[in-house]
Every structure is written in structure tokens, then in C-alpha cells.
Design an enzyme around this catalytic site. Structure first.
Site, PDB file in Angstrom:
ATOM      1  N   HIS A 174     -23.617 -26.532 -30.239  1.00 49.70           N
ATOM      2  CA  HIS A 174     -23.542 -25.746 -28.998  1.00 49.70           C
ATOM      3  C   HIS A 174     -22.393 -26.253 -28.137  1.00 49.70           C
ATOM      4  O   HIS A 174     -22.081 -27.445 -28.164  1.00 49.70           O
ATOM      5  CB  HIS A 174     -24.853 -25.844 -28.203  1.00 49.70           C
ATOM      6  N   GLU A 196     -30.450 -19.950 -31.785  1.00 52.58           N
ATOM      7  CA  GLU A 196     -30.428 -18.984 -32.889  1.00 52.58           C
ATOM      8  C   GLU A 196     -31.235 -19.451 -34.096  1.00 52.58           C
ATOM      9  O   GLU A 196     -31.670 -18.631 -34.904  1.00 52.58           O
ATOM     10  CB  GLU A 196     -28.983 -18.718 -33.343  1.00 52.58           C
TER      11      GLU A 196
HETATM   12  N1  COA Z   1     -21.530 -26.541 -38.502  1.00 48.34           N
HETATM   13  C1  COA Z   1     -20.582 -27.392 -38.913  1.00 48.34           C
HETATM   14  N2  COA Z   1     -19.676 -27.955 -38.089  1.00 48.34           N
HETATM   15  C2  COA Z   1     -19.759 -27.660 -36.794  1.00 48.34           C
HETATM   16  C3  COA Z   1     -20.726 -26.788 -36.289  1.00 48.34           C
HETATM   17  C4  COA Z   1     -21.645 -26.225 -37.199  1.00 48.34           C
HETATM   18  N3  COA Z   1     -22.617 -25.385 -36.790  1.00 48.34           N
HETATM   19  N4  COA Z   1     -20.570 -26.669 -34.956  1.00 48.34           N
HETATM   20  C5  COA Z   1     -19.519 -27.419 -34.634  1.00 48.34           C
HETATM   21  N5  COA Z   1     -19.032 -28.026 -35.742  1.00 48.34           N
HETATM   22  C6  COA Z   1     -17.898 -28.943 -35.810  1.00 48.34           C
HETATM   23  C7  COA Z   1     -16.586 -28.185 -35.757  1.00 48.34           C
HETATM   24  O1  COA Z   1     -16.157 -27.820 -37.045  1.00 48.34           O
HETATM   25  C8  COA Z   1     -15.670 -29.188 -35.110  1.00 48.34           C
HETATM   26  O2  COA Z   1     -15.248 -30.099 -36.073  1.00 48.34           O
HETATM   27  P1  COA Z   1     -13.746 -30.711 -36.061  1.00 48.34           P
HETATM   28  O3  COA Z   1     -13.636 -31.412 -34.741  1.00 48.34           O
HETATM   29  O4  COA Z   1     -13.745 -31.606 -37.231  1.00 48.34           O
HETATM   30  O5  COA Z   1     -12.850 -29.518 -36.167  1.00 48.34           O
HETATM   31  C9  COA Z   1     -16.611 -29.939 -34.140  1.00 48.34           C
HETATM   32  O6  COA Z   1     -17.935 -29.765 -34.652  1.00 48.34           O
HETATM   33  C10 COA Z   1     -16.559 -29.411 -32.736  1.00 48.34           C
HETATM   34  O7  COA Z   1     -16.687 -27.983 -32.810  1.00 48.34           O
HETATM   35  P2  COA Z   1     -16.100 -26.979 -31.747  1.00 48.34           P
HETATM   36  O8  COA Z   1     -15.704 -25.749 -32.448  1.00 48.34           O
HETATM   37  O9  COA Z   1     -15.091 -27.663 -30.868  1.00 48.34           O
HETATM   38  O10 COA Z   1     -17.349 -26.737 -30.853  1.00 48.34           O
HETATM   39  P3  COA Z   1     -17.533 -25.529 -29.866  1.00 48.34           P
HETATM   40  O11 COA Z   1     -18.123 -26.068 -28.625  1.00 48.34           O
HETATM   41  O12 COA Z   1     -16.288 -24.729 -29.708  1.00 48.34           O
HETATM   42  O13 COA Z   1     -18.551 -24.647 -30.688  1.00 48.34           O
HETATM   43  C11 COA Z   1     -20.353 -23.386 -31.431  1.00 48.34           C
HETATM   44  C12 COA Z   1     -19.847 -24.342 -30.347  1.00 48.34           C
HETATM   45  C13 COA Z   1     -21.737 -22.899 -31.036  1.00 48.34           C
HETATM   46  C14 COA Z   1     -19.422 -22.210 -31.512  1.00 48.34           C
HETATM   47  C15 COA Z   1     -20.417 -24.132 -32.786  1.00 48.34           C
HETATM   48  O14 COA Z   1     -21.269 -25.234 -32.707  1.00 48.34           O
HETATM   49  C16 COA Z   1     -20.777 -23.210 -33.941  1.00 48.34           C
HETATM   50  O15 COA Z   1     -19.908 -22.562 -34.499  1.00 48.34           O
HETATM   51  N6  COA Z   1     -22.101 -23.142 -34.329  1.00 48.34           N
HETATM   52  C17 COA Z   1     -22.513 -22.257 -35.388  1.00 48.34           C
HETATM   53  C18 COA Z   1     -22.691 -20.839 -34.872  1.00 48.34           C
HETATM   54  C19 COA Z   1     -23.919 -20.710 -34.005  1.00 48.34           C
HETATM   55  O16 COA Z   1     -24.995 -21.211 -34.313  1.00 48.34           O
HETATM   56  N7  COA Z   1     -23.747 -19.979 -32.893  1.00 48.34           N
HETATM   57  C20 COA Z   1     -24.789 -19.742 -31.954  1.00 48.34           C
HETATM   58  C21 COA Z   1     -24.548 -20.513 -30.688  1.00 48.34           C
HETATM   59  S1  COA Z   1     -25.905 -20.395 -29.574  1.00 48.34           S
END
Ligand code: COA
Length: 400
Positions: free
Chosen positions: A271, A331
Site C-alpha cells: 500500500h 483488496e
Molecule cells: N508485490 C510485489 N512487489 C511489490 C508489491 C507487490 N504487491 N507492492 C510493492 N512492491 C515493491 C515494488 O516492486 C517496489 O520494489 P522496487 O523498489 O524494488 O522497485 C517496492 O515494493 C515499492 O513499490 P512502489 O511501487 O514504490 O509502491 P507504491 O506505494 O507506489 O505502490 C501499490 C503501492 C498498492 C500500488 C503496490 O503495493 C501494488 O502494486 N500492490 C499490488 C496491487 C494492489 O493490491 N492494489 C490495491 C491497492 S489498495
């Protein structure tokens, strides 16, 4: 004039917040997300007290977000009636939606259908319409005729009825209320921000809601629960129906490692704000437990599988990102709960919109009162005017 001035060196030096993390763009009375402590406050109420055990209905949370306080009985009935009228009006509109509901994707259908509402539609009309359009799309997709709304019901019971074609039990309606209340608002999330940006230009509520639906559709926001269920199905199939927690754990670990190895994200995990487990996951988990108690067997097995997958995913993500806690988000258990309520997985994201529209409408109103255009800046890294060929300004700031 130096090239630094031409390309705006001040902007080059300014910190880039590409995801706008930490940027505060509004004051709000609607909700607060405390990512460190794992707390969600909805207009002065802890989500864990309000949803589920608190017994709040969708109509209650609409009253809370739109009016500032939980509605008393008479007011709740007025809101219920207004939303029911919204469902009826939307149902009457179905024949005039063109091919909106023929879309293969439920969010595409919702976006197109909602665009047919009058631009000055009030919140209750919009909320009723979102539920009616989502249910009608699901019926059409299944090759069945849309079910007319029942004006005597509250939204949760009628939504289940309109989707499934048969009355829902009180226990089921109650747990759909738990879900809708839980997801009704969540700080400055992407779809809410989209709605506020559109509103800040002086545009209308329907334009803002259409933009919000578009933002919610993405898999990083509201598009995750369908893929979560796909993941549970795949792991469940690999470990067998009677896998038990031990069997699921091994299968889950293998599946998750393969996904991460292929460079894919685990849906339902991680998140932007929460650094601990999303409090909404716990609320929904309890709702599934309650439903399991009222219906017996199979739902308990699915919950056990989900918990084993959550543990395996957390462990795998902890190993890969020791400094960045990636825990279950809303989710993850949304998928299990909506599945237990008999909603098809293609309808999960539209059902998220059915709940979140309460928050969107409240934010649209709040943004209107704030009355300030939202208009951030960008850093130009394109070609320099007059230069031979195209050079990157950011890479060649001293060139003249
Ligand atoms: N699975 C695997 N790796 C994940 C991940 C996941 N669900 N969520 C984050 N990461 C990793 C990213 O790949 C990134 O790795 P890196 O630094 O090696 O590139 C790191 O964690 C940080 O991720 P980042 O994209 O900066 O976090 P964010 O704050 O932008 O993303 C979400 C938040 C929710 C978009 C992200 O956690 C995600 O994509 N989750 C899966 C989709 C989901 O469940 N969405 C519903 C949200 S309520």
C-alpha cells in the site's frame, strides 16, 4: 538569458514527487488514513467500530459523509428512499444507454453508463445509479435480463438481489454493508483525487465521477480483487481442496516465488500509505468469518487458504523488501468476501465503485467549497527550442 533560465533551473532543482507521496493538496473532514498505526477514521469514526460490528449500513455512511454526522432513524430512511429512487430512475434509463452495458469490462460499462446521467445529478441519484448499472451489466454479461430495483429495500440487499436475481439473506446484506462502509472513503486515494481535480476546474459532478471510475479501474487501485481471487484459485487448485493450512502454505510459497521471479506484483499486497496491515483487511476478514458461521463449511476452507496465502506473500515480500513493509491491503479480503456473497469476480471492481461513490460525492462537495484549481507543476526534460536536433534539457542544462 542563460540556458539555465531558459529551461527553468529552479524546476530542475525542485524535488520530484512523481507519485505525489507526502504532498498535501486538501483539508478534509471526510477521512484520515494513519499508515503507521494502521488506523482509518471516517468522519470521526473508527472504521472498525463503524463497519461490521458497528452495524452501519451504506445509507448510514452516506449520511455521515454527506452530512457530517451519522443519520438518526428518520434521516436514514430519507437517504434510503432517495437512493432507492436513484436506482429506479437509473433502471428506467437502461433502454437509453446505447451499447454502454455491452462493454466486456464492468468498469468500462459503468463509466459509459454513468456518463448518461444529468450533469447536476445529486449524490443519492448517483449512488443509486452506480449500483443499478453495475448490477444490470453483470446480468447482461450472464445473458440474463436486468432485475428491477425494489424501492422498499436498502441498497445492500437490493444490490445483491439485482445481481443474483434472488433475495439476499439479512446476514448477506449486512456483510455487503460492512464492505460498502469499509471502502466508502480513504483519504486522497487516486480516484478521489481524480474526482477532486475535475471538480477543481469548476466542472460538474458526473464528469468528476466518470474520471474517478476511470482511475479506480486500474489494477494498482480498484482492479486488484479479481486477480486476487485468480491467485487463490490457482494456489487452491495446486494444493488441492483439502490442502489444509500446511499444504496450502507450501503451494502458496511456490506460486508466489514464481510470480515475483517473473517480475509480477502480488495483488492484494502492499500500500502507498500503510506500513502495517491495512485495517480494512481485518474488518473484511471478520465479515467472512461471520458469513462462514451462518452458512457453514466451504467459506471456512476458502478463508483458511486466503490466510495461508497472505502469510506466504508477506514472508516472501519481507525477504525481498526488508525495509519496505508490504502487507495485505483491503483488496485481499475483498476478493474472498465478495466471492462468498455470490458476486462474480468481474463485478468486484464495479462493486468497489458502488461503495466508493459515497466518498467521491462527499469530496466533490468539499472540493467545490474549497474552490481552488488543482494544478501542479512538471519538470521539462524535452528538447531545447532552437537547438540542432532534439536534446534533453535536463541532461544538458548548461548547453546554449
Ligand atoms: N508485490 C510485489 N512487489 C511489490 C508489491 C507487490 N504487491 N507492492 C510493492 N512492491 C515493491 C515494488 O516492486 C517496489 O520494489 P522496487 O523498489 O524494488 O522497485 C517496492 O515494493 C515499492 O513499490 P512502489 O511501487 O514504490 O509502491 P507504491 O506505494 O507506489 O505502490 C501499490 C503501492 C498498492 C500500488 C503496490 O503495493 C501494488 O502494486 N500492490 C499490488 C496491487 C494492489 O493490491 N492494489 C490495491 C491497492 S489498495
Amino acid at each position: 538569458m542563460s540556458m539555465a533560465e531558459v529551461i527553468g533551473m529552479k524546476d530542475v532543482a525542485a524535488p520530484l514527487a512523481s507519485g505525489l507521496e507526502g504532498v498535501v493538496v486538501a483539508e478534509t473532514r471526510l477521512s484520515e488514513v494513519d499508515g503507521e498505526r494502521g488506523k482509518l477514521t471516517l468522519a470521526g469514526h473508527d472504521v472498525e467500530e463503524l463497519a461490521g460490528d458497528g452495524g452501519a449500513t451504506f445509507e448510514d455512511v452516506c449520511g455521515l459523509l454527506w452530512g457530517g454526522t451519522l443519520p438518526a432513524a428518520a434521516e436514514r430512511e430519507a437517504i434510503r428512499g432517495a437512493i432507492a429512487e436513484g436506482r429506479a430512475r437509473a433502471f428506467a434509463l437502461l433502454g437509453r444507454l446505447g451499447d454502454a452495458l455491452q462493454a466486456g469490462d464492468g468498469m468500462d460499462a459503468l463509466r459509459a453508463a454513468v456518463a448518461h446521467l444529468g450533469s447536476d445529478a445529486p449524490p443519492a441519484a448517483i449512488a443509486g445509479a452506480v449500483a443499478t448499472f453495475a448490477a444490470a451489466w453483470s446480468r447482461r454479461r450472464a445473458g440474463e435480463a436486468p432485475v428491477a430495483p425494489d424501492p422498499a429495500l436498502r441498497l445492500s440487499a437490493d444490490y445483491l438481489r439485482m445481481v443474483r436475481g434472488a433475495a439476499a439473506s439479512e446476514a448477506e446484506a449486512r456483510e455487503l454493508d460492512t464492505y460498502l462502509v469499509t471502502v466508502s472513503d480513504h483519504g486522497m486515494n487516486a480516484s478521489t483525487f481524480a474526482a477532486r481535480v475535475v471538480t477543481s476546474t469548476g466542472s460538474d459532478a458526473i464528469s468528476a465521477v466518470v474520471a474517478a471510475i476511470g482511475a479506480l479501474k486500474g489494477p494498482l487501485h480498484g482492479g486488484a480483487p479479481g486477480p486476487v481471487l485468480d491467485m487463490l484459485d490457482a494456489i487452491g487448485a495446486a494444493t488441492g481442496e483439502g490442502g489444509g493450512t500446511g499444504g496450502h502454505a507450501g503451494g502458496a510459497e511456490r506460486w508466489i516465488q514464481a510470480e515475483l521471479g517473473a517480475g509480477r506484483r502480488i495483488m492484494g499486497m502492499g500500500h502507498r500509505i500503510y506500513r502495517v496491515r491495512d485495517p480494512r483487511a481485518a474488518v473484511l476478514e471478520r465479515a467472512i468469518e461471520r458469513l462462514g458461521r451462518t452458512s457453514g463449511g466451504a467459506r471456512g476452507a476458502r478463508l483458511a487458504l486466503a490466510r495461508a496465502v497472505e502469510r506466504a506473500a508477506e514472508a516472501a515480500l519481507r525477504a525481498r523488501h526488508p525495509d519496505r513493509p508490504l502487507r495485505a491491503n483491503v483488496e485481499f479480503y475483498t476478493a474472498v468476501l465478495l466471492d462468498a456473497l455470490g458476486l462474480p469476480r468481474a463485478l468486484f471492481s464495479p462493486t468497489f465503485a458502488v461503495g466508493r461513490v459515497a466518498g467521491w460525492c462527499a469530496h466533490i462537495d468539499e472540493q467545490r467549497r474549497a474552490g481552488r484549481l488543482i494544478r501542479p507543476s512538471s519538470r521539462y526534460i524535452g528538447g531545447v527550442p532552437g537547438a540542432v536536433g532534439v536534446r534533453s534539457a535536463a541532461l544538458t542544462p548548461q548547453s546554449s
